[in-house]
Scaffold this motif. Structure first.
Motif, PDB file in Angstrom:
ATOM      1  N   UNK A  64      35.132  -1.203 -30.419  1.00  0.00           N
ATOM      2  CA  UNK A  64      36.402  -1.811 -29.185  1.00  0.00           C
ATOM      3  C   UNK A  64      35.753  -2.662 -27.950  1.00  0.00           C
ATOM      4  N   UNK A  65      36.254  -3.889 -27.512  1.00  0.00           N
ATOM      5  CA  UNK A  65      35.627  -4.875 -26.265  1.00  0.00           C
ATOM      6  C   UNK A  65      36.643  -4.663 -25.653  1.00  0.00           C
ATOM      7  N   UNK A  66      36.319  -4.667 -23.808  1.00  0.00           N
ATOM      8  CA  UNK A  66      37.244  -4.159 -23.307  1.00  0.00           C
ATOM      9  C   UNK A  66      36.674  -4.956 -21.632  1.00  0.00           C
ATOM     10  N   UNK A  67      37.818  -5.043 -20.470  1.00  0.00           N
ATOM     11  CA  UNK A  67      37.211  -5.836 -19.447  1.00  0.00           C
ATOM     12  C   UNK A  67      38.296  -5.962 -18.717  1.00  0.00           C
ATOM     13  N   UNK A  68      37.642  -5.539 -17.729  1.00  0.00           N
ATOM     14  CA  UNK A  68      38.502  -5.140 -15.485  1.00  0.00           C
ATOM     15  C   UNK A  68      38.140  -6.070 -15.263  1.00  0.00           C
ATOM     16  N   UNK A  69      39.203  -7.094 -14.672  1.00  0.00           N
ATOM     17  CA  UNK A  69      38.829  -7.783 -13.430  1.00  0.00           C
ATOM     18  C   UNK A  69      39.805  -7.283 -12.602  1.00  0.00           C
ATOM     19  N   UNK A  70      39.041  -6.916 -10.985  1.00  0.00           N
ATOM     20  CA  UNK A  70      40.273  -6.831 -10.348  1.00  0.00           C
ATOM     21  C   UNK A  70      39.920  -7.902  -9.059  1.00  0.00           C
ATOM     22  N   UNK A  71      40.779  -7.628  -8.137  1.00  0.00           N
ATOM     23  CA  UNK A  71      40.980  -9.433  -6.887  1.00  0.00           C
ATOM     24  C   UNK A  71      41.632  -8.836  -5.879  1.00  0.00           C
ATOM     25  N   UNK A  72      41.019  -9.037  -4.875  1.00  0.00           N
ATOM     26  CA  UNK A  72      41.881  -8.831  -3.282  1.00  0.00           C
ATOM     27  C   UNK A  72      41.704 -10.156  -3.075  1.00  0.00           C
ATOM     28  N   UNK A  73      43.118 -10.558  -2.616  1.00  0.00           N
ATOM     29  CA  UNK A  73      43.362 -11.895  -2.461  1.00  0.00           C
ATOM     30  C   UNK A  73      42.491 -12.389  -3.450  1.00  0.00           C
ATOM     31  N   UNK A  74      41.878 -13.798  -3.006  1.00  0.00           N
ATOM     32  CA  UNK A  74      41.081 -14.265  -3.877  1.00  0.00           C
ATOM     33  C   UNK A  74      39.843 -13.982  -4.778  1.00  0.00           C
ATOM     34  N   UNK A  75      39.503 -12.755  -4.179  1.00  0.00           N
ATOM     35  CA  UNK A  75      37.778 -12.621  -3.550  1.00  0.00           C
ATOM     36  C   UNK A  75      38.015 -12.102  -5.731  1.00  0.00           C
ATOM     37  N   UNK A  76      37.127 -12.042  -6.687  1.00  0.00           N
ATOM     38  CA  UNK A  76      37.365 -10.703  -7.286  1.00  0.00           C
ATOM     39  C   UNK A  76      36.352  -9.733  -7.220  1.00  0.00           C
ATOM     40  N   UNK A  77      36.592  -8.536  -6.723  1.00  0.00           N
ATOM     41  CA  UNK A  77      35.828  -7.460  -6.323  1.00  0.00           C
ATOM     42  C   UNK A  77      35.231  -6.661  -6.669  1.00  0.00           C
ATOM     43  N   UNK A  78      35.354  -6.825  -8.381  1.00  0.00           N
ATOM     44  CA  UNK A  78      35.561  -5.605  -9.377  1.00  0.00           C
ATOM     45  C   UNK A  78      35.361  -6.702 -10.692  1.00  0.00           C
ATOM     46  N   UNK A  79      34.376  -5.491 -11.710  1.00  0.00           N
ATOM     47  CA  UNK A  79      34.264  -6.692 -12.641  1.00  0.00           C
ATOM     48  C   UNK A  79      33.066  -5.995 -13.722  1.00  0.00           C
ATOM     49  N   UNK A  80      34.329  -5.467 -14.527  1.00  0.00           N
ATOM     50  CA  UNK A  80      33.378  -3.996 -15.837  1.00  0.00           C
ATOM     51  C   UNK A  80      34.034  -4.893 -16.762  1.00  0.00           C
ATOM     52  N   UNK A  81      32.893  -4.337 -18.045  1.00  0.00           N
ATOM     53  CA  UNK A  81      33.454  -4.476 -19.114  1.00  0.00           C
ATOM     54  C   UNK A  81      32.549  -3.867 -20.327  1.00  0.00           C
ATOM     55  N   UNK A  82      33.600  -2.850 -21.149  1.00  0.00           N
ATOM     56  CA  UNK A  82      32.443  -2.010 -22.063  1.00  0.00           C
ATOM     57  C   UNK A  82      32.625  -3.005 -23.449  1.00  0.00           C
ATOM     58  N   UNK A  83      31.993  -2.161 -23.984  1.00  0.00           N
ATOM     59  CA  UNK A  83      31.278  -2.805 -25.763  1.00  0.00           C
ATOM     60  C   UNK A  83      31.132  -0.993 -26.891  1.00  0.00           C
ATOM     61  N   UNK A  84      31.872  -1.038 -27.340  1.00  0.00           N
ATOM     62  CA  UNK A  84      31.825   0.491 -28.207  1.00  0.00           C
ATOM     63  C   UNK A  84      32.058   0.533 -29.712  1.00  0.00           C
ATOM     64  N   UNK A  85      31.091   1.299 -30.182  1.00  0.00           N
ATOM     65  CA  UNK A  85      31.719   1.716 -31.543  1.00  0.00           C
ATOM     66  C   UNK A  85      31.773   2.658 -31.972  1.00  0.00           C
ATOM     67  N   UNK A  86      32.588   3.026 -32.880  1.00  0.00           N
ATOM     68  CA  UNK A  86      32.867   4.501 -32.791  1.00  0.00           C
ATOM     69  C   UNK A  86      32.638   4.830 -34.275  1.00  0.00           C
ATOM     70  N   UNK A  87      32.686   5.310 -35.121  1.00  0.00           N
ATOM     71  CA  UNK A  87      32.820   5.625 -36.403  1.00  0.00           C
ATOM     72  C   UNK A  87      33.919   5.906 -37.314  1.00  0.00           C
ATOM     73  N   UNK A  88      34.430   5.533 -37.983  1.00  0.00           N
ATOM     74  CA  UNK A  88      36.128   6.007 -38.726  1.00  0.00           C
ATOM     75  C   UNK A  88      35.467   7.052 -39.333  1.00  0.00           C
ATOM     76  N   UNK A  89      36.787   8.255 -39.218  1.00  0.00           N
ATOM     77  CA  UNK A  89      36.716   9.044 -40.322  1.00  0.00           C
ATOM     78  C   UNK A  89      37.458   9.514 -40.886  1.00  0.00           C
ATOM     79  N   UNK A  90      37.614   8.960 -42.070  1.00  0.00           N
ATOM     80  CA  UNK A  90      38.858   9.354 -42.747  1.00  0.00           C
ATOM     81  C   UNK A  90      39.678   8.391 -42.067  1.00  0.00           C
ATOM     82  N   UNK A  91      39.869   7.894 -41.487  1.00  0.00           N
ATOM     83  CA  UNK A  91      41.104   6.614 -40.817  1.00  0.00           C
ATOM     84  C   UNK A  91      41.119   5.727 -41.738  1.00  0.00           C
TER      85      UNK A  91
END
Length: 673
Positions: free
Chosen positions: A646-673
C-alpha cells in the motif's frame, strides 16, 4: 417523485442539537419534529452515520426525514464520533465505541420531553449495519429497526470479501472513507475549534485499508459487529430491505431465515439507494411503508403490515444486457416464510459444455480452464450505486476466457428465487486458486445477460476462519454459492454457467495463474425454481414514491460518471478507469459550496498476476466566503506473490496553503489470498 408539502403535523427543524455522551464528547444532530411535540410527545427515529449530516447527506435527508416527522415522529440525524461536526476521531468501522455511543444516543432521545420514550433506527449501508449491531445490544428504548442495504456478516458478505476472495471494492471503499475522514467540521457550527478538530482527524484517523488487509480470514476482527454470530441477540422487530443491483441482497434472506422476532423483507430492482429514490426503477412509496412499520411498532397502531407476506421480491424479467437501466421490468412476488417450502431445486449436471437434465448415465470428463486476467473487465461493480454504467455488460465479452456450460433452449419459462449453487468436483495445479461462477440468461440472438454470480477462494473451501492450501492434483468437492436472485427466463432462452479462475478487478486475483480441472459428470448446478402463483397478482400495490420538498441547491459544476476500458495492445496492458465526479454544488440554506470527485484505475499486464494495480484518487472541497478547504487523497494497492503493498498520500489545504501532508508505505503478507 411526488413532493408532499402538507402533512398531518407541522414540522420544525433544529439545525444543530448537541447530544452529550458520558465521557464528555458531544455528537452533532439535526432534528425534525412536530412543533407541538412537547405537548404531544412522539417516538424518535435515529439515523446514525458518518456521512456529514450538514452537507453531504443534506439533500437526501431533506426528502425523507421531514415527511416522516410530519406524521408524528422526531427524526434525528446524528454524525458519528469523529465525523461531520461531532467531537472525536473516527478510527474504523463499527468499533465498540461507536455502538456504545449509539446506545447512549438512544437513551438520551428517549429521555427528551418531546419523545414518547420509544425509539426506532433506520439506515442505509453503514446506518443499516449499526442499526442491527445496536439492536443486538438490546437497549430497552429501541423498539424496532429498518435496515437497508446492510449485512449480518461483515466478513462473508460485505464490501471487503466474498467467498474468501478480496474484493476490489475493499480498496475503493477504503479510499472513500479516507476522503471523508480528511474533512473538517463546519466553523459555523463548532466555531474556532474547527481547525484543531480538523488536524486531530488528519493525524488520528489513520489508513483503514492497512487495518483491513491485516485480516484476510474470518477472525475476531470481522466477527465483531456480525450479528450472524448470534442472531438470537436481536429481539426487536426488523424490516430488512435491499435491491438486486445492490451488494447486500443476500442478507435479507439470512435475516428472514435466522431472526427469531417479527421480521419482514423487501427486495426491489434497485441499487444501493433508499427505495423511494430507487434506481433502476421502478421506485416505490417506501416512506409510506416505513410509516406503516413505525406506526405498528412505535405507536401500537395496527396497520396490517405484518399480515402481508414475510418477503416481497421483484421478479425481474429478461432484458438485453447493458451497464445501466432506468427501469428494470418485472413484477412483485411474495413468500409467507423463508426458506420457502415452495422453492424447488432444479438440478443440472455439468457435461462437456452443456447443462443437462435427467442424465441417465454419468460419464466423467476432465475439462480445464486457466483464465486470462481480462475476465472481469465487464463485470461491473460489486455494489452498484447507479451513479454510472456500473452494472455487468454483455457476458460474451467475458466468456472467451471461461469454461462455459449451456442448457438447451427452454421449452417452458423458468423463474428462480433464491441462491443458485454449484457442487464442483475439481483438481488444481496451484495451492492457492479461486473460481468465479456466473449465471447468464442467453437470448435467441446470443446476447448474454448476467443474472447472478459467486466467488470462492478455494483455500476457504471448508471455512474462512482456517483456510488451507490445495494439494496440487488432489481431487476436491466444493460448494460455490451464487448471490440470491429473482429472474424469469423466457421460453426459448438458454441458461449459461461460466466458470473462470480470475475476475479482476471485481476481486483480487491469486498470486499465480492457476489451472482448474473440472470433472464434468460428477459436478452439478442447482437453481432455486419457483412456479408463478395466482396469489402474487393479489399482493397490495405499493404507493408512488413521495417525499418532502428537497432543499434547494445550485449546481456550480456538473458532475460526470463513466466507466472506460482501455486496451494497450502494444504493452498488452488492460485498464479499467472509473470516473465518479459529483461536480460542485452550492447549498443555499447554509451558504456552503461543496465539491467532490473520485477517479479509480485498475490495471493488469498480459498474464502477470503480480502486475495488478489499483489506484484511487479523491478530491473534496468546502467553501464559504473566504473560508476554503480542500483535501486530496491517493491510495495505490499492488501485490507480489507473497504480499500486498500500500502506498497512500494525504494532502490538506486551507486556501492555497498546504497545511498537512502525510504518506504511508505498508507491506502486508498475503494470507491464502
Amino acid at each position: 417523485m411526488q413532493e408532499v408539502t402538507d402533512t398531518p403535523r407541522e414540522v420544525e427543524v433544529h439545525e444543530t442539537v448537541w447530544i452529550p455522551l458520558s465521557d464528555g464528547t458531544r455528537l452533532a444532530a439535526r432534528i425534525w419534529r412536530p412543533v407541538d411535540a412537547i405537548d404531544k410527545p412522539v417516538p424518535a427515529i435515529l439515523e446514525y452515520i458518518p456521512y456529514r449530516r450538514r452537507d453531504f447527506t443534506r439533500l437526501r435527508d431533506s426528502i425523507m426525514h421531514p415527511y416522516i416527522a410530519g406524521h408524528g415522529y422526531a427524526c434525528v440525524r446524528v454524525d458519528l464520533r469523529g465525523s461531520g461536526d461531532s467531537d472525536g476521531i473516527l478510527r474504523d468501522e463499527y468499533l465498540q465505541q461507536e455502538l456504545e455511543d449509539g446506545v447512549e444516543v438512544i437513551r438520551w432521545l428517549a429521555a427528551q420531553p418531546w419523545c414518547s420514550g420509544d425509539v426506532g433506527m433506520i439506515g442505509i449501508s453503514w446506518g443499516g449495519f449499526n442499526g442491527l449491531q445496536i439492536a443486538a445490544l438490546q437497549p430497552p428504548e429501541l423498539k424496532a429497526v429498518i435496515t437497508v442495504c446492510s449485512t449480518d456478516d461483515r466478513y462473508a458478505d460485505d464490501i471487503h470479501h466474498m467467498g474468501g476472495c478480496l474484493l476490489g471494492d475493499n480498496l475503493s471503499w477504503a479510499a472513500v472513507m479516507f476522503a471523508y475522514n480528511s474533512l473538517p467540521p463546519d466553523p459555523d457550527v463548532v466555531g474556532e475549534r474547527w481547525r484543531e478538530m480538523w488536524h486531530q482527524r488528519l493525524e488520528g484517523s489513520g489508513l483503514w485499508l492497512g487495518q483491513w488487509l491485516r485480516h484476510q480470514r474470518r477472525d475476531a476482527y470481522w466477527k465483531h459487529g456480525s450479528i450472524c454470530e448470534d442472531f438470537s441477540a436481536v429481539k426487536c422487530p426488523v424490516f430488512a430491505v435491499s435491491g438486486w443491483a445492490d451488494g447486500y441482497s443476500n442478507a435479507v434472506f439470512r435475516l428472514l431465515a435466522n431472526l427469531e422476532g417479527p421480521r419482514k423483507g423487501l427486495i426491489g430492482p434497485w441499487s444501493h439507494k433508499y427505495p423511494h429514490l430507487g434506481e433502476p426503477g421502478p421506485a416505490i412509496g417506501f416512506l409510506q411503508e416505513a410509516l406503516r412499520w413505525w406506526d405498528k411498532w412505535l405507536k401500537g397502531v395496527e396497520t396490517g403490515v405484518m399480515d402481508e407476506p414475510m418477503l416481497r421480491a421483484w421478479m425481474q424479467d429478461s432484458v438485453p444486457p447493458t451497464t445501466s437501466y432506468t427501469i428494470r421490468p418485472g413484477r412483485w412476488v411474495g413468500e409467507s416464510s423463508w426458506p420457502s417450502p415452495d422453492i424447488e431445486d432444479r438440478r443440472y449436471t455439468l457435461t462437456p459444455w452443456r447443462l443437462a437434465e435427467d442424465v441417465d448415465v454419468l460419464v466423467e470428463t476432465a475439462l480445464t480452464i486457466q483464465s486470462p486476467l481480462t475476465v472481469g473487465l465487464f463485470a461491473g461493480k460489486w455494489c452498484s450505486y447507479a451513479s454510472g454504467p456500473d452494472l455487468a455488460h454483455d457476458q460474451r465479452e467475458e466468456d472467451g476466457g471461461a469454461l462455459v456450460f449451456e442448457s438447451d433452449p427452454l421449452d417452458t419459462p423458468l423463474e428462480i428465487l433464491g441462491a443458485p449453487f454449484l457442487e464442483l468436483e475439481l483438481t488444481c495445479d496451484q495451492p492457492v486458486a479461486m473460481v468465479a461462477a456466473r449465471l447468464s440468461d442467453v437470448a435467441p440472438d446470443d446476447k448474454a445477460t448476467r443474472v447472478t454470480y459467486g466467488l470462492l477462494n478455494l483455500t476457504h473451501r471448508d471455512d474462512s476462519e482456517h483456510p488451507a492450501p490445495l494439494e496440487p492434483g488432489k481431487r476436491y468437492r466444493v460448494r460455490v454459492k451464487l448471490n440470491d436472485a429473482a429472474h424469469a427466463f423466457p421460453e426459448g432462452h438458454r441458461i449459461r454457467l461460466s466458470l473462470s479462475t480470475s475476475y479482476w478487478p471485481l476481486a483480487w486475483a491469486p498470486p499465480k495463474p492457476a489451472r482448474l480441472t473440472v470433472i464434468a459428470g460428477a459436478s452439478s448446478f442447482v437453481l432455486p425454481a419457483r412456479k408463478p402463483r395466482p396469489e402474487d397478482l393479489d399482493l397490495p400495490a405499493f404507493g408512488p414514491p413521495i417525499g418532502a420538498t428537497a432543499e434547494a441547491r445550485e449546481v456550480v459544476e456538473a458532475g460526470h460518471h463513466n466507466w472506460l476500458v482501455h486496451r494497450d495492445l502494444a504493452k498488452d496492458e488492460s485498464t479499467l478507469e472509473v470516473t465518479n465526479d459529483h461536480g460542485v454544488f452550492h447549498i443555499e440554506a447554509i451558504d456552503l459550496t461543496v465539491g467532490h470527485s473520485t477517479r479509480e484505475t485498475y490495471s493488469s499486464q498480459a498474464d502477470d498476476f503480480t502486475s495488478l494495480r489499483g489506484e484511487v484518487t479523491s478530491v473534496r472541497s468546502l467553501q464559504r466566503g473566504d473560508w476554503h478547504v480542500r483535501t486530496k487523497t491517493r491510495t495505490v494497492l499492488t501485490a507480489s506473490e507473497t504480499g500486498f503493498h500500500i502506498q497512500a498520500d494525504l494532502d490538506a489545504f486551507e486556501g492555497d496553503k498546504r497545511v498537512a501532508c502525510k504518506s504511508w508505505d505498508r507491506h502486508i503478507p498475503r494470507d491464502f489470498v
